[in-house]
Design a protein around this motif. Structure first.
Motif, mmCIF file in Angstrom:
data_model
loop_
_atom_site.group_PDB
_atom_site.id
_atom_site.type_symbol
_atom_site.label_atom_id
_atom_site.label_comp_id
_atom_site.label_asym_id
_atom_site.label_seq_id
_atom_site.Cartn_x
_atom_site.Cartn_y
_atom_site.Cartn_z
ATOM 1 N N TYR A 156 -12.706 25.407 1.675
ATOM 2 C CA TYR A 156 -11.527 26.259 1.832
ATOM 3 C C TYR A 156 -10.459 25.538 2.632
ATOM 4 C CZ TYR A 156 -14.113 27.266 6.137
ATOM 5 O OH TYR A 156 -14.811 27.154 7.304
ATOM 6 N N HIS A 160 -6.821 27.697 6.994
ATOM 7 C CA HIS A 160 -6.623 27.861 8.429
ATOM 8 C C HIS A 160 -5.439 27.002 8.878
ATOM 9 C CE1 HIS A 160 -10.523 29.589 7.975
ATOM 10 N NE2 HIS A 160 -10.970 29.403 9.195
ATOM 11 N N ASP A 169 -12.954 23.598 11.870
ATOM 12 C CA ASP A 169 -12.755 24.721 10.965
ATOM 13 C C ASP A 169 -11.249 24.914 10.842
ATOM 14 O OD1 ASP A 169 -13.230 26.837 9.337
ATOM 15 O OD2 ASP A 169 -13.525 28.286 10.950
ATOM 16 N N GLU A 181 -10.197 30.740 1.727
ATOM 17 C CA GLU A 181 -11.527 31.329 1.882
ATOM 18 C C GLU A 181 -11.549 32.793 1.395
ATOM 19 O OE1 GLU A 181 -12.928 31.177 5.926
ATOM 20 O OE2 GLU A 181 -14.987 30.768 5.322
ATOM 21 N N TYR A 229 -14.396 26.875 18.470
ATOM 22 C CA TYR A 229 -14.286 27.584 17.191
ATOM 23 C C TYR A 229 -13.154 28.614 17.198
ATOM 24 C CZ TYR A 229 -15.556 30.923 13.508
ATOM 25 O OH TYR A 229 -15.527 31.763 12.430
ATOM 26 N N HIS A 230 -12.321 28.542 16.182
ATOM 27 C CA HIS A 230 -11.198 29.479 15.997
ATOM 28 C C HIS A 230 -10.280 29.552 17.212
ATOM 29 C CE1 HIS A 230 -12.410 31.951 12.172
ATOM 30 N NE2 HIS A 230 -12.267 30.666 11.943
HETATM 31 ZN ZN ZN Z 1 -12.787 29.985 10.034
#
Ligand code: ZN
Length: 444
Positions: free
Chosen positions: A178, A181, A187, A218, A316-317
């Motif tokens: 994907y 982001h 990610d 995604e 993460y994120h």
């Molecule tokens: Zn993500």
């Protein structure tokens, strides 16, 4: 000389990282075009409003600028300094408000006071800003603020891209990743970059199987892709969702919903050969687009190799998932593992016995210990050696028994419990002894 993977990955990280992506819009298109500079991609579009299974393609989101300015006109939150500052898919706003009015629209991460969190609101129309807790703490509670989000949400399209490398076996594997982001590296840039590296590797190979590469936003993108390609996708043998494989941490592996598919065995074999004990993630119906590909209507077994898996790492994120955390060398390491998995998949051909009627007399061919009887009763002082010989004979028996042109090495591994590498070793011996023919092409 061919450019090495680390260099390609670093170049792509540098080009892609600054772009504000989303599930639709110019940032997504621009990112797909950048990947298209590396490998031949077909970029497709699905119109806003189109129904894809249970979902509807949303309006397209365009973002030009966003900020919160204090009464002195200073931008105290500025999209231009980091695109994570705006809640992804925010509706436009241009208003003046008190801190108390603004506050419900501000998102922070108190546990990580220096990180800007990543927040989205694709399907509920709202607006908001994300900022570091430390930045939030110093905002003047008594000031009035000018709040501007210069965005559009209007009918447009959702884009995805695909590429296919044909093989001869009639068996097709999927690589899906994907690309939705904004500025975060593990990610999610590590996934599409790994896909590019694998495409480049496979492109040069004399391929047995066919490989399909899919780059989607995604969830909604994967659903749109499946809706558009339902019949072809139902014939896919298995696949991989490439995601979060560029961090500094340990390798992990999320298994397919079957848990013992060829893909699972191949991945386990590669880790075993490398002496790596990966963090094991049993299948759960969460995570990424395996939820779509493995859904009841498709049931494609899909696995993922990770290096700092989503949900599991502190960055993460958040804005900390940046180019100081991820680099081309780390992504290349994961790509190498995937390439070794591919080598195993490529070797999974069916094979046929040249002596299909009854059992082959192994002793005559020097493939059986001449002294009968000892195999099942190993003497104490010679037990390990006898067991090894016994295993080899057992592997030969399995391989010859399944040499009917319908089974491949992974089927034998599944039925017999022997590892793929041991079976390959024995199979090579049988080929050398003229007992087995490998099938080179069963597409015709
Ligand atoms: Zn993500």
């Amino acid at each position: 000389m061919t450019e090495d993977n680390t260099h390609i990955a670093d170049r792509l990280l540098k080009r892609l990282f600054p772009i504000c992506r989303s599930i639709t819009g110019p940032g997504l298109r621009q990112s797909l075009e950048i990947l298209g500079d590396e490998i031949p991609l077909n970029i497709r579009s699905v119109a806003s409003g189109e129904q894809v299974f249970d979902w509807t393609i949303p309006d397209e989101w365009t973002i030009r600028d966003a900020y919160v300015a204090n009464s002195k006109g200073e931008r105290v939150i500025d999209f231009n300094s980091n695109n994570l500052h705006v809640v992804n898919y925010s509706v436009p706003i241009d208003a003046c408000m008190t801190f108390e009015e603004l506050r419900p629209h501000l998102h922070t991460l108190p546990s990580q006071p220096d990180a800007i969190p990543y927040r989205t609101s694709y399907y509920k129309r709202t607006w908001g800003f994300c900022l570091a807790q430390r930045q939030f703490d110093v905002l003047d509670r008594d000031d009035t603020y000018t709040v501007v989000i210069d965005s559009d949400l209007s009918p447009g399209e959702l884009n995805y891209a695909e590429a296919r490398l044909e093989g001869t076996s009639g068996r097709e594997y999927l690589f899906s990743t994907y690309l939705c982001h904004p500025s975060m590296a593990n990610d999610n840039l590590s996934g599409p970059i790994t896909a590019v590296l694998l495409y480049k590797a496979l492109e040069k190979m004399d391929r047995h199987h066919t490989y399909r590469f899919v780059f989607v936003p995604e969830t909604i993108g994967a659903i749109a892709y499946l809706a558009r390609n339902a019949e072809e996708m139902r014939r896919i043998h298995g696949g991989f969702v490439l995601t979060t494989c560029g961090g500094t941490g340990a390798f992990g592996y999320k298994e397919t919903f079957q848990g013992d598919h060829m893909i699972d065995r191949a991945i386990r074999q590669v880790f075993c050969d490398r002496g790596i004990d990966p963090i094991h993630y049993p299948f759960r119906p969460d995570g990424s687009d395996e939820r779509q590909y493995s859904s009841p209507g498709f049931r494609i077994p899909v696995a993922t190799i990770t290096k700092d898996k989503y949900y599991e790492y502190d960055e993460y994120h958040t804005s900390l998932d940046d180019l100081s955390f991820v680099n081309g060398a780390q992504i290349s390491e994961s790509a190498e593992l995937y390439k070794e998995v591919l080598a195993i998949l490529e070797s999974a051909r069916t094979f046929t016995s040249r002596i299909p009627n009854g059992e082959v007399q192994l002793g005559r061919r020097g493939l059986y210990p001449s002294m009968g009887g000892g195999i099942n009763q190993p003497a104490a002082d010679n037990a390990a050696n006898d067991r090894a010989v016994g295993d080899e004979v057992d592997r030969i028996t399995w391989l010859m028994f399944l040499a009917d042109g319908k089974h491949s090495l992974d089927d034998v591994a599944s039925k017999s419990g022997y590892p793929l590498t041991a079976l390959q070793y024995t199979l090579d011996k049988l080929i050398e002894a003229d007992l087995i023919d490998m099938e080179t092409d069963h597409s015709t």
